[in-house]
Design a protein around this motif. Sequence first.
Motif, PDB file in Angstrom:
ATOM      1  N   ILE A  77       0.813  -1.188  -0.039  1.00 31.63           N
ATOM      2  CA  ILE A  77      -0.072  -0.032   0.050  1.00 31.63           C
ATOM      3  C   ILE A  77       0.999   1.425   0.002  1.00 31.63           C
ATOM      4  N   LEU A  78       0.712   2.197  -1.119  1.00 39.45           N
ATOM      5  CA  LEU A  78       1.487   3.323  -1.119  1.00 39.45           C
ATOM      6  C   LEU A  78       0.427   4.397  -0.818  1.00 39.45           C
ATOM      7  N   PHE A  79       0.659   5.371   0.187  1.00 40.16           N
ATOM      8  CA  PHE A  79       0.203   6.519   0.393  1.00 40.16           C
ATOM      9  C   PHE A  79       0.963   7.554  -0.211  1.00 40.16           C
ATOM     10  N   LEU A  80       0.389   8.462  -1.189  1.00 37.20           N
ATOM     11  CA  LEU A  80       0.938   9.415  -1.661  1.00 37.20           C
ATOM     12  C   LEU A  80       0.670  10.657  -1.106  1.00 37.20           C
ATOM     13  N   ILE A  81       1.630  11.530  -0.846  1.00 38.14           N
ATOM     14  CA  ILE A  81       1.549  12.882  -0.491  1.00 38.14           C
ATOM     15  C   ILE A  81       2.106  13.872  -1.356  1.00 38.14           C
ATOM     16  N   GLU A  82       1.524  15.168  -1.449  1.00 36.49           N
ATOM     17  CA  GLU A  82       1.786  16.004  -2.473  1.00 36.49           C
ATOM     18  C   GLU A  82       3.261  16.597  -2.176  1.00 36.49           C
ATOM     19  N   PRO A  83       3.924  16.743  -3.406  1.00 40.13           N
ATOM     20  CA  PRO A  83       5.423  17.417  -3.554  1.00 40.13           C
ATOM     21  C   PRO A  83       5.459  18.674  -3.243  1.00 40.13           C
ATOM     22  N   VAL A  84       4.543  19.358  -2.696  1.00 47.13           N
ATOM     23  CA  VAL A  84       4.639  20.637  -2.536  1.00 47.13           C
ATOM     24  C   VAL A  84       5.648  21.180  -1.551  1.00 47.13           C
ATOM     25  N   PHE A 125       0.680  -5.922   6.552  1.00 49.95           N
ATOM     26  CA  PHE A 125       0.910  -5.058   5.145  1.00 49.95           C
ATOM     27  C   PHE A 125       2.196  -4.185   4.859  1.00 49.95           C
ATOM     28  N   GLU A 126       2.846  -4.275   3.997  1.00 51.95           N
ATOM     29  CA  GLU A 126       3.759  -3.483   3.803  1.00 51.95           C
ATOM     30  C   GLU A 126       3.151  -2.059   3.406  1.00 51.95           C
ATOM     31  N   VAL A 127       3.531  -0.985   3.807  1.00 53.24           N
ATOM     32  CA  VAL A 127       2.997   0.523   3.755  1.00 53.24           C
ATOM     33  C   VAL A 127       4.004   1.431   3.714  1.00 53.24           C
ATOM     34  N   GLU A 128       3.950   2.249   2.508  1.00 48.27           N
ATOM     35  CA  GLU A 128       4.955   3.348   2.278  1.00 48.27           C
ATOM     36  C   GLU A 128       4.273   4.485   2.203  1.00 48.27           C
ATOM     37  N   ILE A 129       5.067   5.619   2.662  1.00 47.99           N
ATOM     38  CA  ILE A 129       4.718   6.907   1.975  1.00 47.99           C
ATOM     39  C   ILE A 129       5.560   7.440   1.211  1.00 47.99           C
ATOM     40  N   VAL A 130       5.067   8.081   0.110  1.00 44.69           N
ATOM     41  CA  VAL A 130       5.883   8.324  -1.086  1.00 44.69           C
ATOM     42  C   VAL A 130       5.244   9.612  -1.666  1.00 44.69           C
ATOM     43  N   LYS A 131       6.389  10.577  -2.109  1.00 45.13           N
ATOM     44  CA  LYS A 131       5.690  11.751  -2.711  1.00 45.13           C
ATOM     45  C   LYS A 131       5.171  11.581  -4.077  1.00 45.13           C
ATOM     46  N   ALA A 132       4.110  12.294  -4.291  1.00 46.50           N
ATOM     47  CA  ALA A 132       3.500  12.171  -5.354  1.00 46.50           C
ATOM     48  C   ALA A 132       4.264  12.813  -6.623  1.00 46.50           C
ATOM     49  N   ASN A 133       5.449  12.036  -6.754  1.00 42.05           N
ATOM     50  CA  ASN A 133       6.234  12.645  -8.044  1.00 42.05           C
ATOM     51  C   ASN A 133       6.110  11.406  -9.012  1.00 42.05           C
ATOM     52  N   GLY A 151      -3.367   4.969  -2.172  1.00 40.44           N
ATOM     53  CA  GLY A 151      -4.073   5.916  -1.218  1.00 40.44           C
ATOM     54  C   GLY A 151      -3.593   7.144  -1.103  1.00 40.44           C
ATOM     55  N   TYR A 152      -4.646   8.088  -0.997  1.00 40.42           N
ATOM     56  CA  TYR A 152      -4.440   9.706  -0.900  1.00 40.42           C
ATOM     57  C   TYR A 152      -5.270  10.311   0.141  1.00 40.42           C
ATOM     58  N   SER A 153      -4.762  11.308   0.843  1.00 39.00           N
ATOM     59  CA  SER A 153      -5.413  12.358   1.692  1.00 39.00           C
ATOM     60  C   SER A 153      -5.482  13.588   0.964  1.00 39.00           C
ATOM     61  N   VAL A 154      -6.474  14.069   0.290  1.00 38.19           N
ATOM     62  CA  VAL A 154      -6.199  15.101  -0.467  1.00 38.19           C
ATOM     63  C   VAL A 154      -7.056  16.395   0.262  1.00 38.19           C
ATOM     64  N   PRO A 155      -6.027  17.363   0.072  1.00 39.91           N
ATOM     65  CA  PRO A 155      -6.952  18.661   0.552  1.00 39.91           C
ATOM     66  C   PRO A 155      -7.510  19.352  -0.552  1.00 39.91           C
ATOM     67  N   PHE A 157      -4.913  18.139  -8.903  1.00 39.16           N
ATOM     68  CA  PHE A 157      -3.585  17.567  -9.003  1.00 39.16           C
ATOM     69  C   PHE A 157      -3.483  15.995  -8.817  1.00 39.16           C
ATOM     70  N   TYR A 158      -4.094  15.594  -7.686  1.00 40.76           N
ATOM     71  CA  TYR A 158      -4.349  14.124  -7.877  1.00 40.76           C
ATOM     72  C   TYR A 158      -5.029  13.446  -8.454  1.00 40.76           C
ATOM     73  N   LEU A 159      -6.348  14.083  -9.039  1.00 44.24           N
ATOM     74  CA  LEU A 159      -6.934  13.258  -9.961  1.00 44.24           C
ATOM     75  C   LEU A 159      -6.325  13.148 -11.427  1.00 44.24           C
ATOM     76  N   ASP A 160      -5.649  13.967 -11.859  1.00 45.00           N
ATOM     77  CA  ASP A 160      -4.806  13.953 -12.923  1.00 45.00           C
ATOM     78  C   ASP A 160      -3.744  13.082 -12.667  1.00 45.00           C
ATOM     79  N   PHE A 161      -2.979  13.161 -11.698  1.00 45.93           N
ATOM     80  CA  PHE A 161      -1.985  12.188 -11.317  1.00 45.93           C
ATOM     81  C   PHE A 161      -2.294  10.816 -11.163  1.00 45.93           C
ATOM     82  N   ASN A 162      -3.545  10.372 -10.547  1.00 43.30           N
ATOM     83  CA  ASN A 162      -4.018   9.164 -10.599  1.00 43.30           C
ATOM     84  C   ASN A 162      -4.219   8.763 -11.918  1.00 43.30           C
ATOM     85  N   LYS A 163      -4.778   9.465 -13.042  1.00 43.52           N
ATOM     86  CA  LYS A 163      -5.006   9.083 -14.163  1.00 43.52           C
ATOM     87  C   LYS A 163      -3.854   8.691 -14.982  1.00 43.52           C
ATOM     88  N   LYS A 164      -2.790   9.262 -14.808  1.00 48.26           N
ATOM     89  CA  LYS A 164      -1.699   8.983 -15.333  1.00 48.26           C
ATOM     90  C   LYS A 164      -0.875   7.765 -14.818  1.00 48.26           C
TER      91      LYS A 164
END
Length: 95
Positions: free
Chosen positions: A15-22, A44-52, A69-73, A79-86
Amino acid sequence: MSKISDHIKGKSIRILFLIEPVTGINLQWLGIMIISSVLKKDGFEVEIVKANIEEVREKLRDGRPTIIGYSVPTYLAKFYLDFNKKIKTEFNVFS
């Protein structure tokens, strides 16, 4: 009470949680940290990764089953919708 991992026999789910690269904004990800802790306790193997895109591609190249997974402000929703589509056009992930 059964564990989540009991329902996914023989599969190594990551499980990868993506956080914004801001930069310059210090956002706390309390929700992600709590969920991550519970999932880790359940095996589970869980990692937090920059949304890069490059960092995420590197993580997903091995083809392992992955949930993203995402937690989206609100201000980053587009940004996250476009990133997820990619990501979903390149990899078979659940998000």
